[in-house]
Design a protein around this motif. Sequence first.
Motif, PDB file in Angstrom:
ATOM      1  N   ILE A  72       0.916  -1.177   0.104  1.00  0.00           N
ATOM      2  CA  ILE A  72      -0.013   0.092   0.080  1.00  0.00           C
ATOM      3  C   ILE A  72       0.962   1.151   0.007  1.00  0.00           C
ATOM      4  O   ILE A  72       0.557   2.247  -0.617  1.00  0.00           O
ATOM      5  CB  ILE A  72      -0.982  -0.046   1.098  1.00  0.00           C
ATOM      6  N   TYR A 129       1.039   4.106  -3.057  1.00  0.00           N
ATOM      7  CA  TYR A 129       0.999   5.492  -2.904  1.00  0.00           C
ATOM      8  C   TYR A 129       2.071   6.122  -3.476  1.00  0.00           C
ATOM      9  O   TYR A 129       2.177   7.202  -3.995  1.00  0.00           O
ATOM     10  CB  TYR A 129       0.921   5.864  -1.096  1.00  0.00           C
ATOM     11  N   VAL A 137      -3.707   4.096  -9.761  1.00  0.00           N
ATOM     12  CA  VAL A 137      -3.914   3.017  -8.795  1.00  0.00           C
ATOM     13  C   VAL A 137      -3.882   1.660  -9.352  1.00  0.00           C
ATOM     14  O   VAL A 137      -3.397   0.683  -8.946  1.00  0.00           O
ATOM     15  CB  VAL A 137      -4.997   3.404  -7.790  1.00  0.00           C
ATOM     16  N   LEU A 145      -9.683   1.315  -2.332  1.00  0.00           N
ATOM     17  CA  LEU A 145      -8.273   1.794  -2.703  1.00  0.00           C
ATOM     18  C   LEU A 145      -8.398   2.627  -4.016  1.00  0.00           C
ATOM     19  O   LEU A 145      -7.577   3.510  -4.242  1.00  0.00           O
ATOM     20  CB  LEU A 145      -7.233   0.703  -2.813  1.00  0.00           C
ATOM     21  N   ILE A 170      -4.270   7.198   0.370  1.00  0.00           N
ATOM     22  CA  ILE A 170      -3.613   5.851   0.343  1.00  0.00           C
ATOM     23  C   ILE A 170      -3.136   5.168   1.362  1.00  0.00           C
ATOM     24  O   ILE A 170      -3.716   3.960   1.670  1.00  0.00           O
ATOM     25  CB  ILE A 170      -3.072   5.749  -1.032  1.00  0.00           C
TER      26      ILE A 170
END
Length: 585
Positions: free
Chosen positions: A486, A490, A514, A553, A561
């Motif tokens: 994660i 980001y 993303v 997300l 994020i």
Amino acid sequence: MTARAATGLRPARRPHPMAHRLPGRTRRTAMVLAASAWLSVLACSEPPPPAPTSIDLALVNARVWTGDPAAPWVDALAVADGRIVASGTSDAIRLLAPEADIIDARRRLVLPGFIDSYTQLLDPDARPGGLPLAGIRSRRQLVNTVRTTAATRAAGDWVRGHDWDQRLWGGTLPDRTWIDAVTPSHPVWLVQRDAHAGLANSVALSRARIVAGMTGADTAPDGTLTGILAGPAMRQLEASLPPMSSPGLDRTLDAALTDAAARGITSVYHMGGWDDLDLFLRARQEGRLTLRIDAAVPLGEWVRLDRAIGVRAFGGTDGRGDGRLRVGAVHQRLDGSLASASAAFDAPYKNSAGANTTASADLQSIRPLAMAADAAGLQIVVSAVGDQANGAALDLAAYLVERQGSRDRRFRIARAQHLHPPDVARFATGQVLASLLPFAALHDGRWIDQQLGPERARTSFAVRALLDAGARVSFGSGRMNQGSPIDGIYAAVTRRTLDGLHPQGLLPDQRVSVEQALHAYTTAAAYAGFNETRTGALTVGHLADFVIVDRGLLAVSPTDIPTVQVLLTVVGGEIVLDRLGRAES
């Protein structure tokens, strides 16, 4: 069908805090319902294989991002024997799986399990009792931290630390004289952030028999050792460190497995040594591997690996292991790091720290080893940071094709941090895969202009340029403690450096979406290790490796994020992390 099942009420008896089993039915009724539901699934999903005799897990009421562009979203999944056997609507899956444990996702986002495509699962420096030095901002702070720790240790005990970065206090490399006075009775070894160099005090240098003139041992103008070690000198010192016991190694691995589950990581490509294989084999035999590990060993060990595969030392039908532990790759570093100014560039560093622009690896000796390993059918993974090293890596890949023919070898270049502009297109030939570390842009990006200048910065961390050129790009961490998936998403989406000086992102034209970042941690990462039919996607036939996160997300603001949390991690249909709890069941 009972009224309770029709209304979705849960039975009082639940075999798992967040999973429940629908009430029992007669075998005949269950078979009729399963057959009817199977027809519904056929209508709403890709054609499944023959219906399984026993579905043991069902995920329903979810927003499942499958990773398959042809059918990117489904509501529910059915799992049997660790594999996905059906996907479709929640009603259809419930009917198909009347005796299954049910996971109600409550409309949360479900993703394929993250795959770290380049990492060290075991960090030998970040062991219990080691000093975390990533937050050190001055010489005084470093000295005080070492002094305080040494005061708590018995005379003669090692003081070990990790993750210092001299750029955080102005760029001056530490020296043994900084810490000698506060550690007269303790050997000290402090490893730099990128693990390409370290600082030893005089006691440690004496114990390891490091002397001036040894390769990799830095010296002052007067010829005395500074305590900064790299290469052979660093390896000699680390060989003198007390080994960790088998129980200690087991505990270190268990902690890493727990950490991986918390990060939503279900598979890793581990770049380690031969001893790691023994540790992983023991964990597999004891049933402790809650993670899929593809383990690579150093290129110099290729003969030993090839022979071990030949005698099926790792099991499996091909001798390369099973669904939890696999081998078949070798790894090699071509240069160092930007932090230690040992990354290989064709032009000198812009600042005075860049004296070394020569690749640290002997390319002439690597080439025959790579050819032999390639001829044995082993996958080759090279790490290259500077533009010179990346050019050499691309040349090596082309050389293998020229001399040994084109085949599906999936030669991988990891890091690929700084590239010559023409080399971007060379990654798109179909002969090379790029395994990038997106979080490195947030850390090293703070000093790009200072160390390299704006011209070379333009093709640094060139994620979008590589994707636009048609390269296959996967993401990894380098080490497990250097950013979760994660965090990496980001980093790739925002490129906002840790100093806050690039709010629009370091080279914002290199930002990705993303969804592109997700593919780099799932489908592309699976492909990097020949696992695309097993992992990386949530479609019928794939292993049931998935995560549930608490927020959407793909919909949250990019700056939010990092706040997204993994709530559930499942590997092969087995829950290895559960943060949902009984209240969510």
